[in-house]
Design a protein around this motif. Sequence first.
Motif, short mmCIF file in Angstrom:
data_model
loop_
_atom_site.label_atom_id
_atom_site.label_comp_id
_atom_site.label_asym_id
_atom_site.label_seq_id
_atom_site.Cartn_x
_atom_site.Cartn_y
_atom_site.Cartn_z
N ALA A 243 0.91 -1.12 -0.28
CA ALA A 243 0.08 -0.02 0.27
C ALA A 243 1.19 1.45 -0.30
O ALA A 243 0.16 2.26 -0.94
CB ALA A 243 -1.19 0.42 1.07
N THR B 13 2.26 1.93 -3.61
CA THR B 13 1.46 1.71 -4.12
C THR B 13 0.95 3.29 -4.26
O THR B 13 0.91 4.58 -5.01
CB THR B 13 0.51 1.36 -4.51
OG1 THR B 13 0.35 -0.20 -4.45
CG2 THR B 13 -0.66 1.69 -4.95
N ILE B 14 0.67 4.06 -2.59
CA ILE B 14 0.35 5.66 -2.78
C ILE B 14 1.55 6.89 -3.16
O ILE B 14 1.62 7.60 -3.51
CB ILE B 14 0.83 5.77 -1.42
CG1 ILE B 14 -1.16 5.67 -0.76
CG2 ILE B 14 0.86 7.33 -0.69
CD1 ILE B 14 -1.01 5.65 1.08
N SER C 198 3.92 5.83 -6.15
CA SER C 198 3.52 5.61 -7.37
C SER C 198 2.49 6.52 -7.44
O SER C 198 2.52 7.57 -9.13
CB SER C 198 3.21 4.41 -7.92
OG SER C 198 2.52 3.59 -7.34
N VAL D 63 -0.69 6.76 -7.31
CA VAL D 63 -2.13 6.20 -7.01
C VAL D 63 -3.17 7.11 -5.63
O VAL D 63 -2.56 7.42 -4.08
CB VAL D 63 -2.53 4.82 -6.88
CG1 VAL D 63 -4.18 4.50 -7.34
CG2 VAL D 63 -0.91 4.06 -8.11
N ARG D 64 -3.93 7.28 -5.86
CA ARG D 64 -5.28 7.78 -4.80
C ARG D 64 -5.12 6.72 -3.53
O ARG D 64 -5.13 5.59 -3.94
CB ARG D 64 -7.20 7.66 -5.68
CG ARG D 64 -7.05 8.94 -6.38
CD ARG D 64 -8.15 8.61 -6.22
NE ARG D 64 -8.74 7.74 -7.63
CZ ARG D 64 -10.32 7.34 -6.98
NH1 ARG D 64 -11.06 7.80 -7.50
NH2 ARG D 64 -10.83 5.66 -7.63
N PRO D 65 -5.24 7.07 -1.93
CA PRO D 65 -5.17 6.59 -1.45
C PRO D 65 -6.10 5.54 -1.14
O PRO D 65 -5.60 4.12 -0.86
CB PRO D 65 -5.78 7.39 -0.07
CG PRO D 65 -4.70 8.82 -1.10
CD PRO D 65 -5.31 8.89 -1.92
N THR E 136 -7.13 3.08 -3.81
CA THR E 136 -7.24 2.55 -4.37
C THR E 136 -5.41 1.80 -4.02
O THR E 136 -5.68 0.75 -3.97
CB THR E 136 -6.35 2.69 -6.07
OG1 THR E 136 -7.19 3.63 -6.65
CG2 THR E 136 -5.85 2.39 -6.69
N ALA E 137 -4.87 2.26 -2.67
CA ALA E 137 -3.64 1.75 -2.17
C ALA E 137 -4.08 1.07 -1.32
O ALA E 137 -3.69 0.17 -1.56
CB ALA E 137 -2.35 2.97 -1.64
N THR F 193 -5.21 -2.14 -2.68
CA THR F 193 -4.24 -3.08 -3.37
C THR F 193 -3.98 -4.13 -2.60
O THR F 193 -2.97 -4.88 -2.06
CB THR F 193 -3.35 -1.66 -4.11
OG1 THR F 193 -4.00 -1.51 -4.92
CG2 THR F 193 -2.16 -3.00 -5.03
N GLY F 194 -3.16 -2.88 -0.90
CA GLY F 194 -2.29 -3.60 0.25
C GLY F 194 -3.38 -4.29 0.29
O GLY F 194 -3.27 -5.67 1.59
#
Length: 53
Positions: free
Chosen positions: A20, A23-24, A26, A28-30, A32-33, A36-37
Amino acid sequence: MSLHTAVVLLAAAVIGLVIAALTILSGVRPATAAVTGLTAAGASVTVLRTLIR
């Protein structure tokens, strides 16, 4: 809860947090992160359960 279960869930939580955070970073919106996490943590439980024996 057994020690095995605790170790597997703790490792899965760490994996989910790392994924997560990456991803943040990179861009991306939190939300979405977070999804993903959670997905990474859930998918890693099965693998960790068989690896940690």
